[in-house]
Write a protein that holds these residues in place. Structure first.
Motif, PDB file in Angstrom:
ATOM      1  N   GLY A 115       0.469  -1.375  -0.042  1.00 58.31           N
ATOM      2  CA  GLY A 115       0.069   0.146  -0.319  1.00 58.31           C
ATOM      3  C   GLY A 115       0.737   1.650   0.243  1.00 58.31           C
ATOM      4  N   GLU A 116       1.836   0.688   0.807  1.00 59.66           N
ATOM      5  CA  GLU A 116       2.591   2.541   1.062  1.00 59.66           C
ATOM      6  C   GLU A 116       3.209   3.333  -0.217  1.00 59.66           C
ATOM      7  OE1 GLU A 116       2.353   5.094   3.126  1.00 59.66           O
ATOM      8  OE2 GLU A 116       0.731   3.807   4.411  1.00 59.66           O
ATOM      9  N   GLU A 117       3.701   1.863  -1.099  1.00 57.22           N
ATOM     10  CA  GLU A 117       4.545   1.161  -2.614  1.00 57.22           C
ATOM     11  C   GLU A 117       3.502   2.393  -3.622  1.00 57.22           C
ATOM     12  OE1 GLU A 117       7.338   2.277  -5.744  1.00 57.22           O
ATOM     13  OE2 GLU A 117       7.758   2.172  -3.136  1.00 57.22           O
ATOM     14  N   VAL A 118       2.247   1.903  -3.458  1.00 57.29           N
ATOM     15  CA  VAL A 118       1.465   2.262  -4.387  1.00 57.29           C
ATOM     16  C   VAL A 118       0.952   3.726  -4.485  1.00 57.29           C
ATOM     17  CG1 VAL A 118      -0.976   2.113  -5.168  1.00 57.29           C
ATOM     18  CG2 VAL A 118       0.249   0.093  -4.207  1.00 57.29           C
ATOM     19  N   VAL A 119       0.554   4.037  -2.764  1.00 55.87           N
ATOM     20  CA  VAL A 119       0.821   5.173  -2.227  1.00 55.87           C
ATOM     21  C   VAL A 119       2.043   6.581  -2.583  1.00 55.87           C
ATOM     22  CG1 VAL A 119       0.242   7.312  -0.775  1.00 55.87           C
ATOM     23  CG2 VAL A 119      -1.312   5.217  -1.015  1.00 55.87           C
ATOM     24  N   LYS A 120       3.019   5.937  -2.168  1.00 55.73           N
ATOM     25  CA  LYS A 120       4.095   6.957  -3.053  1.00 55.73           C
ATOM     26  C   LYS A 120       4.086   6.850  -4.352  1.00 55.73           C
ATOM     27  CE  LYS A 120       8.069   5.140  -2.442  1.00 55.73           C
ATOM     28  NZ  LYS A 120       9.599   4.417  -1.731  1.00 55.73           N
ATOM     29  N   ARG A 121       3.685   6.027  -5.572  1.00 53.05           N
ATOM     30  CA  ARG A 121       4.361   5.841  -7.280  1.00 53.05           C
ATOM     31  C   ARG A 121       2.460   7.067  -7.488  1.00 53.05           C
ATOM     32  NH1 ARG A 121       7.173   1.537  -8.774  1.00 53.05           N
ATOM     33  NH2 ARG A 121       5.489   1.029 -10.654  1.00 53.05           N
ATOM     34  N   ALA A 122       1.696   6.238  -6.976  1.00 53.15           N
ATOM     35  CA  ALA A 122      -0.073   8.046  -6.999  1.00 53.15           C
ATOM     36  C   ALA A 122       0.440   9.298  -6.729  1.00 53.15           C
ATOM     37  CB  ALA A 122      -0.324   6.932  -6.074  1.00 53.15           C
ATOM     38  N   GLU A 123       1.062   9.472  -5.823  1.00 56.78           N
ATOM     39  CA  GLU A 123       2.205  10.600  -5.676  1.00 56.78           C
ATOM     40  C   GLU A 123       3.009  11.417  -5.909  1.00 56.78           C
ATOM     41  OE1 GLU A 123       0.171  10.789  -0.684  1.00 56.78           O
ATOM     42  OE2 GLU A 123       2.527  10.498  -0.870  1.00 56.78           O
ATOM     43  N   LYS A 124       3.969  10.854  -6.799  1.00 58.33           N
ATOM     44  CA  LYS A 124       5.022  10.503  -7.474  1.00 58.33           C
ATOM     45  C   LYS A 124       4.128  11.672  -9.156  1.00 58.33           C
ATOM     46  CE  LYS A 124       8.426   8.080  -9.080  1.00 58.33           C
ATOM     47  NZ  LYS A 124       8.859   6.983  -9.304  1.00 58.33           N
ATOM     48  N   LEU A 125       3.208  10.856  -9.747  1.00 59.13           N
ATOM     49  CA  LEU A 125       3.059  11.277 -11.088  1.00 59.13           C
ATOM     50  C   LEU A 125       2.164  11.908 -10.685  1.00 59.13           C
ATOM     51  CD1 LEU A 125       2.503   7.273 -12.488  1.00 59.13           C
ATOM     52  CD2 LEU A 125       4.241   9.058 -13.032  1.00 59.13           C
ATOM     53  N   LEU A 126       2.381  13.405 -10.171  1.00 57.83           N
ATOM     54  CA  LEU A 126       0.937  14.237 -10.876  1.00 57.83           C
ATOM     55  C   LEU A 126       0.676  15.001 -11.992  1.00 57.83           C
ATOM     56  CD1 LEU A 126       1.859  15.863  -7.503  1.00 57.83           C
ATOM     57  CD2 LEU A 126      -0.001  14.544  -7.354  1.00 57.83           C
ATOM     58  N   SER A 127       1.593  15.115 -12.675  1.00 54.93           N
ATOM     59  CA  SER A 127       1.655  15.220 -13.631  1.00 54.93           C
ATOM     60  C   SER A 127       2.255  14.606 -14.956  1.00 54.93           C
ATOM     61  CB  SER A 127       2.800  16.696 -14.621  1.00 54.93           C
ATOM     62  OG  SER A 127       2.973  17.309 -15.232  1.00 54.93           O
ATOM     63  N   VAL A 128       1.603  13.929 -16.236  1.00 61.20           N
ATOM     64  CA  VAL A 128       1.251  13.036 -16.842  1.00 61.20           C
ATOM     65  C   VAL A 128       0.693  13.828 -18.036  1.00 61.20           C
ATOM     66  CG1 VAL A 128       1.109  11.180 -15.441  1.00 61.20           C
ATOM     67  CG2 VAL A 128      -1.141  11.914 -16.843  1.00 61.20           C
ATOM     68  N   VAL A 129       1.093  13.404 -19.386  1.00 59.02           N
ATOM     69  CA  VAL A 129       0.310  13.389 -20.694  1.00 59.02           C
ATOM     70  C   VAL A 129      -0.901  12.632 -20.833  1.00 59.02           C
ATOM     71  CG1 VAL A 129       1.423  12.874 -23.529  1.00 59.02           C
ATOM     72  CG2 VAL A 129       2.863  13.911 -21.530  1.00 59.02           C
ATOM     73  N   TYR A 130      -1.407  13.083 -21.402  1.00 59.26           N
ATOM     74  CA  TYR A 130      -2.611  12.415 -20.939  1.00 59.26           C
ATOM     75  C   TYR A 130      -3.028  11.710 -22.337  1.00 59.26           C
ATOM     76  CZ  TYR A 130      -7.476  11.105 -20.650  1.00 59.26           C
ATOM     77  OH  TYR A 130      -9.068  10.462 -20.485  1.00 59.26           O
ATOM     78  N   SER A 131      -3.524  10.962 -22.550  1.00 59.33           N
ATOM     79  CA  SER A 131      -4.576  10.441 -24.481  1.00 59.33           C
ATOM     80  C   SER A 131      -5.417   9.202 -23.697  1.00 59.33           C
ATOM     81  CB  SER A 131      -3.315   9.459 -24.964  1.00 59.33           C
ATOM     82  OG  SER A 131      -3.911   8.347 -26.041  1.00 59.33           O
ATOM     83  N   LEU A 132      -6.501   9.566 -24.712  1.00 63.96           N
ATOM     84  CA  LEU A 132      -7.980   8.593 -24.046  1.00 63.96           C
ATOM     85  C   LEU A 132      -7.703   7.407 -24.046  1.00 63.96           C
ATOM     86  CD1 LEU A 132     -10.864   8.521 -22.999  1.00 63.96           C
ATOM     87  CD2 LEU A 132     -11.536   9.331 -25.465  1.00 63.96           C
ATOM     88  N   LEU A 133      -6.781   6.914 -24.883  1.00 64.38           N
ATOM     89  CA  LEU A 133      -6.598   5.286 -25.851  1.00 64.38           C
ATOM     90  C   LEU A 133      -5.543   4.877 -24.481  1.00 64.38           C
ATOM     91  CD1 LEU A 133      -7.827   5.067 -29.033  1.00 64.38           C
ATOM     92  CD2 LEU A 133      -8.885   4.890 -27.408  1.00 64.38           C
ATOM     93  N   TRP A 134      -4.061   6.027 -24.698  1.00 61.05           N
ATOM     94  CA  TRP A 134      -2.637   5.503 -24.626  1.00 61.05           C
ATOM     95  C   TRP A 134      -2.538   5.335 -23.370  1.00 61.05           C
ATOM     96  CZ3 TRP A 134      -2.427   2.179 -28.077  1.00 61.05           C
ATOM     97  CH2 TRP A 134      -2.768   2.416 -28.801  1.00 61.05           C
TER      98      TRP A 134
END
Length: 171
Positions: A115-134
């Motif tokens: 759980g803590e690793e999942v949360v750390k990964r979630a909080e780290k990715l605050l900005s991403v390139v979005y694509s509905l399909l990709w």
């Protein structure tokens, strides 16, 4: 007479979520009309979720950015391929719908991170390139929880289009 929006808002206010069921790092799914929306439970009644939003393109005003993303903002975000990871209350994330917890554990071959690793990964990715399909909300949570960026929903859409296209071309 109440509009559909007012009815939905009233329904949303009635729904109560038992957050004691959720653990940090849980993958939450909310069925929508045409798709399922995904998020990661961070604890303290908060969910991180990737959501398309045009507003950051238009303003840096914090008050405007913090408001809930409505359908217009969402659709324009999809078109502009702009999204961000938001941290919202469980109620705002679910918007009155039922929440499924860790349902993807049944279909993913990889074991989830702690759980803590999942949360750390979630909080780290605050900005991403979005694509509905990709790269959408499902890709985001799958990466955070399992270390692989994939979307079963978009795979099914792409596979269906390919199958439909091949049948038409073979006629």
């Amino acid at each position: 007479m109440a509009t559909d929006f007012e009815k939905k808002k009233k329904q949303q206010q009635v729904v109560q979520y038992d957050i004691s069921m959720y653990k940090r790092g849980d993958l939450l799914e909310v069925p929508r009309t045409f798709f399922t929306h995904f998020g990661i439970y961070l604890g303290n009644n908060c969910v991180a979720h990737l959501i398309p939003d045009i507003m950051p393109v238009l303003t840096t005003e914090k008050n405007a950015l913090e408001k809930m993303v409505n359908n217009n903002r969402l659709m324009l975000g999809v078109i502009a391929k702009k999204a961000g990871v938001r941290v919202d209350l469980v109620e705002d994330f679910a918007y009155g719908a039922e929440i499924l917890v860790n349902h993807m554990d049944k279909v993913c071959i990889r074991s989830p991170f702690e759980g803590e690793e999942v949360v750390k990964r979630a909080e780290k990715l605050l900005s991403v390139v979005y694509s509905l399909l990709w790269y959408n909300c499902e890709h985001y949570v799958m990466y955070c929880r399992y270390g692989t960026s994939m979307s079963i929903q978009t795979y099914q859409v792409r596979f269906f289009r390919r199958e439909k296209g091949s049948k038409i071309s073979s006629l």
